[in-house]
Design a protein around this motif. Structure first.
Motif, PDB file in Angstrom:
ATOM      1  N   GLY A 107       0.809  -1.218   0.000  1.00 32.54           N
ATOM      2  CA  GLY A 107       0.000   0.000   0.000  1.00 32.54           C
ATOM      3  C   GLY A 107       0.839   1.263   0.000  1.00 32.54           C
ATOM      4  N   GLN A 108       2.157   1.114   0.044  1.00 32.54           N
ATOM      5  CA  GLN A 108       3.044   2.259  -0.039  1.00 32.54           C
ATOM      6  C   GLN A 108       3.291   2.584  -1.510  1.00 32.54           C
ATOM      7  OE1 GLN A 108       6.525   1.773   2.488  1.00 32.54           O
ATOM      8  NE2 GLN A 108       5.444   0.177   3.579  1.00 32.54           N
ATOM      9  N   ALA A 109       3.636   3.822  -1.794  1.00 31.91           N
ATOM     10  CA  ALA A 109       3.902   4.239  -3.166  1.00 31.91           C
ATOM     11  C   ALA A 109       5.412   4.339  -3.375  1.00 31.91           C
ATOM     12  CB  ALA A 109       3.257   5.585  -3.461  1.00 31.91           C
ATOM     13  N   PHE A 110       5.865   3.952  -4.566  1.00 28.01           N
ATOM     14  CA  PHE A 110       7.285   3.978  -4.902  1.00 28.01           C
ATOM     15  C   PHE A 110       7.465   4.807  -6.162  1.00 28.01           C
ATOM     16  CE2 PHE A 110       6.356   0.143  -2.561  1.00 28.01           C
ATOM     17  CZ  PHE A 110       7.345   0.147  -1.596  1.00 28.01           C
ATOM     18  N   LEU A 111       8.333   5.826  -6.089  1.00 26.38           N
ATOM     19  CA  LEU A 111       8.576   6.710  -7.218  1.00 26.38           C
ATOM     20  C   LEU A 111       9.912   6.388  -7.853  1.00 26.38           C
ATOM     21  CD1 LEU A 111       6.419   8.353  -5.524  1.00 26.38           C
ATOM     22  CD2 LEU A 111       7.438  10.367  -6.558  1.00 26.38           C
ATOM     23  N   PHE A 112       9.929   6.397  -9.186  1.00 30.68           N
ATOM     24  CA  PHE A 112      11.128   6.115  -9.971  1.00 30.68           C
ATOM     25  C   PHE A 112      11.315   7.234 -10.982  1.00 30.68           C
ATOM     26  CE2 PHE A 112       9.072   2.198  -8.720  1.00 30.68           C
ATOM     27  CZ  PHE A 112      10.100   1.454  -8.185  1.00 30.68           C
ATOM     28  N   ARG A 113      12.577   7.581 -11.258  1.00 28.33           N
ATOM     29  CA  ARG A 113      12.885   8.625 -12.231  1.00 28.33           C
ATOM     30  C   ARG A 113      13.848   8.092 -13.261  1.00 28.33           C
ATOM     31  NH1 ARG A 113      16.419  14.084 -12.209  1.00 28.33           N
ATOM     32  NH2 ARG A 113      17.948  12.536 -12.748  1.00 28.33           N
ATOM     33  N   GLY A 114      13.650   8.506 -14.511  1.00 31.74           N
ATOM     34  CA  GLY A 114      14.549   8.119 -15.591  1.00 31.74           C
ATOM     35  C   GLY A 114      15.827   8.933 -15.588  1.00 31.74           C
ATOM     36  N   ARG A 115      16.773   8.538 -16.407  1.00 34.34           N
ATOM     37  CA  ARG A 115      18.084   9.183 -16.460  1.00 34.34           C
ATOM     38  C   ARG A 115      18.008  10.651 -16.862  1.00 34.34           C
ATOM     39  NH1 ARG A 115      23.104   7.769 -15.994  1.00 34.34           N
ATOM     40  NH2 ARG A 115      22.631   5.564 -15.954  1.00 34.34           N
ATOM     41  N   GLN A 116      17.157  10.993 -17.823  1.00 36.59           N
ATOM     42  CA  GLN A 116      17.075  12.378 -18.283  1.00 36.59           C
ATOM     43  C   GLN A 116      16.331  13.285 -17.315  1.00 36.59           C
ATOM     44  OE1 GLN A 116      15.380  12.222 -22.192  1.00 36.59           O
ATOM     45  NE2 GLN A 116      17.309  11.579 -23.122  1.00 36.59           N
ATOM     46  N   GLY A 117      15.567  12.712 -16.402  1.00 39.13           N
ATOM     47  CA  GLY A 117      14.885  13.511 -15.384  1.00 39.13           C
ATOM     48  C   GLY A 117      13.565  14.102 -15.825  1.00 39.13           C
ATOM     49  N   ARG A 118      13.087  13.752 -16.992  1.00 38.56           N
ATOM     50  CA  ARG A 118      11.829  14.315 -17.479  1.00 38.56           C
ATOM     51  C   ARG A 118      10.629  13.420 -17.200  1.00 38.56           C
ATOM     52  NH1 ARG A 118      12.769  18.609 -20.981  1.00 38.56           N
ATOM     53  NH2 ARG A 118      14.924  18.767 -21.650  1.00 38.56           N
ATOM     54  N   LEU A 119      10.851  12.176 -16.810  1.00 39.57           N
ATOM     55  CA  LEU A 119       9.773  11.217 -16.612  1.00 39.57           C
ATOM     56  C   LEU A 119       9.899  10.554 -15.250  1.00 39.57           C
ATOM     57  CD1 LEU A 119       7.385   9.577 -17.889  1.00 39.57           C
ATOM     58  CD2 LEU A 119       9.113   7.944 -18.662  1.00 39.57           C
ATOM     59  N   ILE A 120       8.775  10.491 -14.535  1.00 41.69           N
ATOM     60  CA  ILE A 120       8.725   9.713 -13.309  1.00 41.69           C
ATOM     61  C   ILE A 120       7.569   8.729 -13.419  1.00 41.69           C
ATOM     62  CG2 ILE A 120       9.757  11.447 -11.789  1.00 41.69           C
ATOM     63  CD1 ILE A 120       6.947  11.993 -10.706  1.00 41.69           C
ATOM     64  N   LYS A 121       7.708   7.620 -12.697  1.00 39.68           N
ATOM     65  CA  LYS A 121       6.643   6.625 -12.598  1.00 39.68           C
ATOM     66  C   LYS A 121       6.408   6.342 -11.124  1.00 39.68           C
ATOM     67  CE  LYS A 121       7.089   4.275 -17.018  1.00 39.68           C
ATOM     68  NZ  LYS A 121       7.264   2.967 -17.691  1.00 39.68           N
ATOM     69  N   VAL A 122       5.135   6.123 -10.786  1.00 45.41           N
ATOM     70  CA  VAL A 122       4.738   5.809  -9.423  1.00 45.41           C
ATOM     71  C   VAL A 122       4.055   4.454  -9.444  1.00 45.41           C
ATOM     72  CG1 VAL A 122       3.356   6.515  -7.437  1.00 45.41           C
ATOM     73  CG2 VAL A 122       4.377   8.247  -8.915  1.00 45.41           C
ATOM     74  N   LEU A 123       4.544   3.537  -8.626  1.00 41.34           N
ATOM     75  CA  LEU A 123       3.944   2.218  -8.481  1.00 41.34           C
ATOM     76  C   LEU A 123       3.260   2.164  -7.127  1.00 41.34           C
ATOM     77  CD1 LEU A 123       3.773  -0.618  -9.881  1.00 41.34           C
ATOM     78  CD2 LEU A 123       5.651  -1.271  -8.379  1.00 41.34           C
ATOM     79  N   TRP A 124       1.980   1.763  -7.121  1.00 38.16           N
ATOM     80  CA  TRP A 124       1.215   1.779  -5.880  1.00 38.16           C
ATOM     81  C   TRP A 124       0.184   0.663  -5.900  1.00 38.16           C
ATOM     82  CZ3 TRP A 124      -3.929   4.302  -5.568  1.00 38.16           C
ATOM     83  CH2 TRP A 124      -4.453   4.273  -4.281  1.00 38.16           C
ATOM     84  N   TRP A 125       0.063  -0.059  -4.797  1.00 33.58           N
ATOM     85  CA  TRP A 125      -0.937  -1.108  -4.627  1.00 33.58           C
ATOM     86  C   TRP A 125      -2.144  -0.491  -3.936  1.00 33.58           C
ATOM     87  CZ3 TRP A 125      -2.036  -5.954  -5.998  1.00 33.58           C
ATOM     88  CH2 TRP A 125      -2.951  -6.680  -5.235  1.00 33.58           C
ATOM     89  N   ASP A 126      -3.317  -0.536  -4.574  1.00 28.80           N
ATOM     90  CA  ASP A 126      -4.509   0.088  -4.012  1.00 28.80           C
ATOM     91  C   ASP A 126      -5.393  -0.883  -3.239  1.00 28.80           C
ATOM     92  OD1 ASP A 126      -5.772  -1.417  -5.963  1.00 28.80           O
ATOM     93  OD2 ASP A 126      -6.852   0.273  -6.851  1.00 28.80           O
ATOM     94  N   GLY A 127      -4.927  -2.105  -3.032  1.00 28.07           N
ATOM     95  CA  GLY A 127      -5.691  -3.103  -2.315  1.00 28.07           C
ATOM     96  C   GLY A 127      -6.326  -4.132  -3.238  1.00 28.07           C
ATOM     97  N   GLN A 128      -6.473  -3.776  -4.507  1.00 29.14           N
ATOM     98  CA  GLN A 128      -7.045  -4.696  -5.485  1.00 29.14           C
ATOM     99  C   GLN A 128      -6.072  -5.033  -6.598  1.00 29.14           C
ATOM    100  OE1 GLN A 128     -10.453  -2.479  -6.727  1.00 29.14           O
ATOM    101  NE2 GLN A 128     -11.778  -3.484  -5.230  1.00 29.14           N
ATOM    102  N   GLY A 129      -5.160  -4.133  -6.868  1.00 33.06           N
ATOM    103  CA  GLY A 129      -4.199  -4.351  -7.940  1.00 33.06           C
ATOM    104  C   GLY A 129      -3.153  -3.253  -7.947  1.00 33.06           C
ATOM    105  N   LEU A 130      -2.120  -3.452  -8.743  1.00 33.24           N
ATOM    106  CA  LEU A 130      -1.066  -2.445  -8.867  1.00 33.24           C
ATOM    107  C   LEU A 130      -1.533  -1.318  -9.776  1.00 33.24           C
ATOM    108  CD1 LEU A 130       2.169  -4.590  -9.237  1.00 33.24           C
ATOM    109  CD2 LEU A 130       1.614  -3.030  -7.378  1.00 33.24           C
ATOM    110  N   CYS A 131      -1.209  -0.105  -9.395  1.00 30.66           N
ATOM    111  CA  CYS A 131      -1.488   1.085 -10.205  1.00 30.66           C
ATOM    112  C   CYS A 131      -0.147   1.649 -10.648  1.00 30.66           C
ATOM    113  CB  CYS A 131      -2.231   2.140  -9.401  1.00 30.66           C
ATOM    114  SG  CYS A 131      -3.817   1.590  -8.750  1.00 30.66           S
TER     115      CYS A 131
END
Length: 116
Positions: free
Chosen positions: A41-65
């Motif tokens: 249920g915690q959120a994890f943020l990731f950033r690409g090498r160029q710094g223009r894109l981030i992704k957030v992975l989060w479990w909402d209790g039913q599936g990964l978002c």
């Protein structure tokens, strides 16, 4: 704003991440490299090498978002260390980070000149 519920911790994966990774690749990074449970249920943020894109992975209790944000101008300010996960940012720091503001040392624009 990315809809992470109040009370959930948000972790920044320091360093750079291959942004071609999707749900399974990022969940494996969380589990194997960051030593956290991607289904907690915690959120994890990731950033690409160029710094223009981030992704957030989060479990909402039913599936990964998986949320993504790409900056058209500027870059996301990100801690770069080899230690894996940085400490969880405060909600205010997270908000500034997602807006592309240097959240580590924001500059106040209305400094008082005279007291009283």
């Amino acid at each position: 704003m990315i809809p992470v519920p109040a009370g959930s911790r948000v972790w920044l994966a320091t360093g750079y991440t291959d942004m071609r990774k999707g749900f399974d690749g990022l969940a494996a990074l969380v589990q194997d490299h960051l030593r956290h449970d991607p289904f907690s249920g915690q959120a994890f943020l990731f950033r690409g090498r160029q710094g223009r894109l981030i992704k957030v992975l989060w479990w909402d209790g039913q599936g990964l978002c998986l949320f993504a944000k790409r900056m058209e101008k500027g870059r996301f300010v990100w801690p770069v260390t080899s230690a894996g996960v940085a400490a969880a940012p405060t909600p205010a720091q997270l908000s500034m980070l997602l807006e592309g503001i240097d959240w580590r040392a924001p500059i106040r624009t209305d400094r008082p000149v005279l007291a009283g």
